[in-house]
Write an enzyme that holds these catalytic residues in place. Structure first.
Site, PDB file in Angstrom:
ATOM      1  N   CYS A   2       0.718  -1.201   0.006  1.00  0.00           N
ATOM      2  CA  CYS A   2       0.000   0.046  -0.199  1.00  0.00           C
ATOM      3  C   CYS A   2       0.833   1.466  -0.067  1.00  0.00           C
ATOM      4  O   CYS A   2       2.114   1.103   0.338  1.00  0.00           O
ATOM      5  CB  CYS A   2      -0.836  -0.047   1.329  1.00  0.00           C
ATOM      6  SG  CYS A   2      -1.739  -1.228   1.658  1.00  0.00           S
ATOM      7  N   ARG A  29       2.997   1.692  -7.213  1.00  0.00           N
ATOM      8  CA  ARG A  29       3.635   0.728  -6.341  1.00  0.00           C
ATOM      9  C   ARG A  29       2.360  -0.503  -6.502  1.00  0.00           C
ATOM     10  O   ARG A  29       2.533  -1.641  -5.840  1.00  0.00           O
ATOM     11  CB  ARG A  29       3.286   1.227  -4.851  1.00  0.00           C
ATOM     12  CG  ARG A  29       4.176   2.330  -4.486  1.00  0.00           C
ATOM     13  CD  ARG A  29       3.729   3.058  -3.277  1.00  0.00           C
ATOM     14  NE  ARG A  29       4.113   1.888  -1.984  1.00  0.00           N
ATOM     15  CZ  ARG A  29       5.279   2.009  -1.253  1.00  0.00           C
ATOM     16  NH1 ARG A  29       6.091   2.789  -1.517  1.00  0.00           N
ATOM     17  NH2 ARG A  29       5.289   1.279  -0.079  1.00  0.00           N
ATOM     18  N   TRP A  72      -3.410  -1.988  -1.181  1.00  0.00           N
ATOM     19  CA  TRP A  72      -3.090  -3.480  -1.747  1.00  0.00           C
ATOM     20  C   TRP A  72      -3.709  -4.434  -0.818  1.00  0.00           C
ATOM     21  O   TRP A  72      -3.153  -4.622  -0.033  1.00  0.00           O
ATOM     22  CB  TRP A  72      -1.688  -3.526  -2.060  1.00  0.00           C
ATOM     23  CG  TRP A  72      -1.105  -5.096  -2.411  1.00  0.00           C
ATOM     24  CD1 TRP A  72      -0.637  -5.798  -1.664  1.00  0.00           C
ATOM     25  CD2 TRP A  72      -1.094  -5.559  -3.775  1.00  0.00           C
ATOM     26  NE1 TRP A  72      -0.342  -6.951  -2.452  1.00  0.00           N
ATOM     27  CE2 TRP A  72      -0.516  -6.737  -3.405  1.00  0.00           C
ATOM     28  CE3 TRP A  72      -1.402  -4.762  -5.045  1.00  0.00           C
ATOM     29  CZ2 TRP A  72      -0.277  -7.583  -4.660  1.00  0.00           C
ATOM     30  CZ3 TRP A  72      -1.115  -5.940  -6.098  1.00  0.00           C
ATOM     31  CH2 TRP A  72      -0.503  -7.258  -5.915  1.00  0.00           C
ATOM     32  N   ASN A  98      -0.109   1.011   6.168  1.00  0.00           N
ATOM     33  CA  ASN A  98       0.433  -0.053   5.244  1.00  0.00           C
ATOM     34  C   ASN A  98       1.209  -1.213   5.944  1.00  0.00           C
ATOM     35  O   ASN A  98       1.896  -0.714   6.984  1.00  0.00           O
ATOM     36  CB  ASN A  98       1.668   0.636   4.588  1.00  0.00           C
ATOM     37  CG  ASN A  98       2.630  -0.059   3.569  1.00  0.00           C
ATOM     38  OD1 ASN A  98       2.238  -1.322   3.311  1.00  0.00           O
ATOM     39  ND2 ASN A  98       3.510   0.498   3.032  1.00  0.00           N
ATOM     40  N   GLY A  99       0.741  -2.176   5.972  1.00  0.00           N
ATOM     41  CA  GLY A  99       1.275  -3.441   6.592  1.00  0.00           C
ATOM     42  C   GLY A  99       0.254  -4.442   7.223  1.00  0.00           C
ATOM     43  O   GLY A  99      -0.904  -4.394   6.456  1.00  0.00           O
ATOM     44  N   GLU A 486      14.547 -21.721 -14.459  1.00  0.00           N
ATOM     45  CA  GLU A 486      14.542 -20.536 -14.238  1.00  0.00           C
ATOM     46  C   GLU A 486      15.640 -19.275 -14.653  1.00  0.00           C
ATOM     47  O   GLU A 486      15.415 -18.333 -14.957  1.00  0.00           O
ATOM     48  CB  GLU A 486      14.160 -20.321 -12.514  1.00  0.00           C
ATOM     49  CG  GLU A 486      13.891 -18.814 -12.043  1.00  0.00           C
ATOM     50  CD  GLU A 486      12.852 -17.924 -12.879  1.00  0.00           C
ATOM     51  OE1 GLU A 486      11.951 -18.579 -13.650  1.00  0.00           O
ATOM     52  OE2 GLU A 486      12.709 -16.861 -12.667  1.00  0.00           O
ATOM     53  N   LYS A 490      14.754 -16.384 -17.145  1.00  0.00           N
ATOM     54  CA  LYS A 490      14.898 -15.077 -17.026  1.00  0.00           C
ATOM     55  C   LYS A 490      15.791 -14.289 -17.947  1.00  0.00           C
ATOM     56  O   LYS A 490      15.561 -13.241 -18.486  1.00  0.00           O
ATOM     57  CB  LYS A 490      15.613 -14.877 -15.583  1.00  0.00           C
ATOM     58  CG  LYS A 490      15.382 -14.536 -14.388  1.00  0.00           C
ATOM     59  CD  LYS A 490      13.873 -13.661 -14.016  1.00  0.00           C
ATOM     60  CE  LYS A 490      12.465 -13.954 -14.618  1.00  0.00           C
ATOM     61  NZ  LYS A 490      11.798 -14.744 -14.032  1.00  0.00           N
ATOM     62  N   GLU A 493      13.705 -14.039 -21.274  1.00  0.00           N
ATOM     63  CA  GLU A 493      12.585 -12.808 -21.092  1.00  0.00           C
ATOM     64  C   GLU A 493      13.044 -11.698 -21.227  1.00  0.00           C
ATOM     65  O   GLU A 493      12.747 -10.813 -22.240  1.00  0.00           O
ATOM     66  CB  GLU A 493      12.189 -13.107 -19.772  1.00  0.00           C
ATOM     67  CG  GLU A 493      10.885 -13.943 -19.410  1.00  0.00           C
ATOM     68  CD  GLU A 493      10.652 -13.834 -17.986  1.00  0.00           C
ATOM     69  OE1 GLU A 493      11.276 -14.310 -17.064  1.00  0.00           O
ATOM     70  OE2 GLU A 493       9.449 -13.590 -17.942  1.00  0.00           O
ATOM     71  N   HIS A 509      22.617 -36.564 -23.693  1.00  0.00           N
ATOM     72  CA  HIS A 509      21.569 -37.250 -24.426  1.00  0.00           C
ATOM     73  C   HIS A 509      21.207 -36.330 -25.398  1.00  0.00           C
ATOM     74  O   HIS A 509      19.953 -36.355 -26.165  1.00  0.00           O
ATOM     75  CB  HIS A 509      20.515 -37.689 -23.605  1.00  0.00           C
ATOM     76  CG  HIS A 509      20.673 -38.725 -22.696  1.00  0.00           C
ATOM     77  ND1 HIS A 509      21.087 -40.247 -23.143  1.00  0.00           N
ATOM     78  CD2 HIS A 509      20.773 -38.608 -21.363  1.00  0.00           C
ATOM     79  CE1 HIS A 509      21.272 -40.784 -22.013  1.00  0.00           C
ATOM     80  NE2 HIS A 509      21.321 -40.197 -20.799  1.00  0.00           N
ATOM     81  N   LYS A 608       2.774  -8.235 -18.088  1.00  0.00           N
ATOM     82  CA  LYS A 608       2.942  -8.690 -16.678  1.00  0.00           C
ATOM     83  C   LYS A 608       1.648  -9.629 -16.286  1.00  0.00           C
ATOM     84  O   LYS A 608       2.113 -10.788 -15.792  1.00  0.00           O
ATOM     85  CB  LYS A 608       2.895  -7.494 -15.892  1.00  0.00           C
ATOM     86  CG  LYS A 608       3.086  -7.716 -14.245  1.00  0.00           C
ATOM     87  CD  LYS A 608       4.434  -8.106 -14.085  1.00  0.00           C
ATOM     88  CE  LYS A 608       4.813  -8.585 -12.552  1.00  0.00           C
ATOM     89  NZ  LYS A 608       5.709  -9.600 -12.494  1.00  0.00           N
TER      90      LYS A 608
HETATM   91  C1  G6P Z   1       3.847 -13.499 -17.147  1.00  0.00           C
HETATM   92  C2  G6P Z   1       5.141 -12.934 -16.689  1.00  0.00           C
HETATM   93  C3  G6P Z   1       5.713 -14.212 -15.689  1.00  0.00           C
HETATM   94  C4  G6P Z   1       4.914 -14.749 -15.076  1.00  0.00           C
HETATM   95  C5  G6P Z   1       3.938 -15.319 -15.674  1.00  0.00           C
HETATM   96  C6  G6P Z   1       2.810 -16.135 -14.779  1.00  0.00           C
HETATM   97  O1  G6P Z   1       4.302 -14.453 -18.368  1.00  0.00           O
HETATM   98  O2  G6P Z   1       5.947 -12.322 -17.630  1.00  0.00           O
HETATM   99  O3  G6P Z   1       6.789 -13.641 -15.094  1.00  0.00           O
HETATM  100  O4  G6P Z   1       5.816 -15.765 -14.398  1.00  0.00           O
HETATM  101  O5  G6P Z   1       3.005 -14.573 -16.374  1.00  0.00           O
HETATM  102  O6  G6P Z   1       2.057 -14.926 -13.919  1.00  0.00           O
HETATM  103  P1  G6P Z   1       1.540 -15.114 -12.719  1.00  0.00           P
HETATM  104  O7  G6P Z   1       0.751 -13.850 -12.425  1.00  0.00           O
HETATM  105  O8  G6P Z   1       0.304 -16.329 -13.164  1.00  0.00           O
HETATM  106  O9  G6P Z   1       2.219 -15.792 -11.752  1.00  0.00           O
END
Ligand code: G6P
Length: 613
Positions: A2, A29, A72, A98-99, A486, A490, A493, A509, A608
């Protein structure tokens, strides 16, 4: 999390306008509802955006001081009644917070007995009622505020206002940031400097356990026990955008750096280490069903799917329940066989990813118990699942998920202890001793993550060295097999280069055919039960002239002799190692992409929250 903002001035400025503009600069935020209060015009609240709040404010809305909030959601859905500011029963005391007030249930029960009525589901609402109660006795706003704050447990950054002394606002900090803005005939309180900067560059950052009072003419700071604090103001030369990023160049870096806090927030109030138990309020309603489930299916997308893959290893090893992990986009279109003894767990940061949501609906249709590990409170997946665990990682702004993944893993460890302890050790469940060991190791993680973050310059140096390559392969085994995915995800992406994650044992393999002096490998090789096997795989790569970066355990003096570059992380339990190992991989991808001059926070072609198929 928040955002809060408060203003008091004597220069004739309209507090309503000042507060609304402030809220706009806190919008980054992430929030789901907004609200504002001035002693002259009362409160206006709304679910949704600041623009909605502006529409709801009558032209006559006025004030010389006031408090405002972006919420939030953590306790209670994002509705008008749960939005801040919250008031005492007599409407005299108002608060934005906030908290999380952890002991709000106990406090609420006590206040109800004393005759207080509550209007919302929010934990925050106990605060103004507590202050009201103390004000009745002390007739002193400042004392009453201090007494109330001494009764609450949890985290807060707050601003409190009393109608009877409208130009005075009290702020307090415990865990959630608070900064004071010192202007000429006007003073401010905010969660970060961004809404203050258009008015003044002179600020004071509060520390945990401190309380501040602002009036148009000045400010004072004390500790919770009322002893005085002297702090010199600082001038900040950040612009508003830099302020939003906490002084970091990108949201992604800021969010990676939040790792230690994120783990604390996910664990807060849930780990009863001395008993080897976990308390997950969101699962209480289905605890009996959970004790009987025979199978778990985890559905998720992107990084959340990778959290699921690591969760599979944890849950099978320590809770003895068979687990399958699927991309939600696959699960929803095949014909999975489920029954009432199946728990379907959806992992999602946003709680809105369409494929994950549809997988939940499909699971429900097929009779499974549906659970969520979700960050966004009140999101669709959180609402549609039967029960769940919130991550409490706070909003994630950068498209590539970083801190949310860390919190998903911490939540999965909690879930593993919860389910493991429901089962007998002899039948795959977890003994009290093991649970205590894990709980202790979990508590050490925030410091260990911080230690890794402190080595970020070394990671940057290595990332820069390799930033010219076109391909990368990440390898790992067992708990670190998904970590390799991962690392590659990363890098793909945000740097747009070809990167793959592979099981180290699978290299021979197929993928090893690609290895030559131009094709580097990132090997995740902690000193765990598969260390020797990993080392053999690295030998095979080195024999083909492949450059290797190793992510190894501190104290491993051998690995450096074999590979080109080494990064070290502290040792921990094998099952928790991914939570540490993911951090340097996130930083590696970050610095790699930055070196290439790319838009780290907004990578091309990605969104996102993916609310389409
Ligand atoms: C998008 C984002 C990823 C994320 C995925 C799942 O592809 O770019 O970074 O991991 O969605 O999103 P979610 O909100 O379901 O965790």
């Amino acid at each position: 999390m928040c955002g809060i903002f408060a203003y008091t001035g004597k220069n004739g400025k309209d507090a309503g306008g000042v507060l609304l503009d402030g809220l706009l600069s806190l919008e980054y935020r992430g929030y789901d509802s907004a609200g504002i209060y001035t002693p002259e015009s009362g409160s206006i609240k709304t679910p949704g955006a600041v623009a909605e709040l502006r529409k709801k404010m009558p032209a006559s809305f006025t004030g010389k001081s006031g408090i405002a909030h972006l919420r939030w959601a953590t306790h209670g859905e994002p509705t008008e009644k749960n939005a801040h500011p919250h008031a005492s029963g007599d409407g005299e005391i108002w608060v934005v917070h906030n908290g999380i007030i952890e002991n709000f249930k106990e406090l609420k029960a006590k206040l109800v007995v004393q005759g207080h009525t509550f209007l919302s589901d929010s934990d925050t609402e106990v605060l103004p009622h507590l202050v009201e109660e103390h004000l009745k006795k002390t007739k002193d706003f400042e004392k009453a505020a201090l007494m109330a704050l001494n009764e609450v447990r949890g985290t807060y950054g707050i601003a409190l206002q009393y109608k009877g002394e409208p130009d005075k606002i009290i702020a307090a900090r415990m865990g959630s940031p608070i900064v004071l803005g010192l202007g000429d005939g006007e003073h401010f309180i905010a969660s970060d400097p961004s809404p203050i900067l258009p008015h003044t560059k002179k600020v004071v950052f509060l520390e945990d356990g401190e309380v501040a009072i602002i009036t148009p003419d000045g400010h004072s700071i004390t500790k919770l026990d009322a002893t005085k604090v002297n702090r010199i103001a600082t001038e900040i030369d950040w612009n508003a955008e830099e302020a939003q990023k906490g002084g970091y160049e990108h949201f992604m870096l800021k969010e990676i750096m939040e790792g230690p806090d994120v783990i604390e927030n996910t664990l807060r109030g849930r780990l009863i280490a001395e008993k080897g138990m976990v308390k997950l309020g969101g699962l209480e309603s289905v605890a009996t069903e959970l004790a009987q489930i025979e199978r778990i299916i985890i559905v998720a997308c992107g990084s959340a799917h990778i959290a699921g893959l690591i969760g599979e290893y944890m849950l099978e090893e320590f809770a003895g329940i068979p687990v399958e992990v699927e991309h939600a986009s696959e699960f929803r279109y095949r014909s999975p066989v489920l029954n009432q003894r199946t728990a379907l767990i959806a992992i999602s940061q946003s709680g809105e990813t369409l494929d994950t949501l549809e997988a939940v609906r499909e699971g429900k249709r097929r009779g499974a118990l549906t659970l969520g590990i979700v960050n966004a409170v009140g999101s669709t997946i959180a609402r549609e699942t039967d029960a769940g665990v919130y991550n409490h990682a706070g909003p994630e702004v950068s498209v590539a998920s970083t801190k949310a993944l860390i919190s998903e893993l911490a939540a999965l460890v909690l879930l593993t202890i919860f389910l493991g302890r429901q089962r007998l050790p002899g039948q795959g469940g977890m003994s009290e001793k093991t649970a205590k060991e894990i709980a202790l190791a979990l508590k050490e993680l925030p410091n260990k993550v911080q230690h890794i973050l402190d080595t970020k310059q070394k990671i940057e140096k290595i990332a820069k060295k390799y930033a010219g390559v076109r391909d990368f392969i990440f390898i790992g085994r067992k708990y670190n097999y998904p970590v390799a995915f991962e690392g590659a995800l990363k890098l793909k992406e945000i740097s747009y280069i070809h990167a793959e994650g592979y099981g180290a044992g699978e290299m021979k393999h197929g993928p090893i055919a690609m290895i030559d002096e131009h094709f580097p490998t990132f090997a995740i090789v902690p000193q765990d039960s598969v260390y020797e096997k990993n080392v053999s795989n690295i030998h095979e790569i080195k024999a083909r002239k492949g450059p290797v970066i190793a992510l190894a355990t501190e104290g491993d003096t051998e690995i450096g002799k074999l590979v080109n570059d080494v990064l070290f992380v502290p040792s921990t339990l094998e099952m928790l190692a991914p939570i540490l190992n993911i951090v340097p991989l996130q930083l590696f991808a970050y610095y790699f992409a930055k070196e290439k001059g790319l838009n780290v926070d907004r990578p091309r072609n990605l969104a996102k929250s993916v609310t389409v198929e």
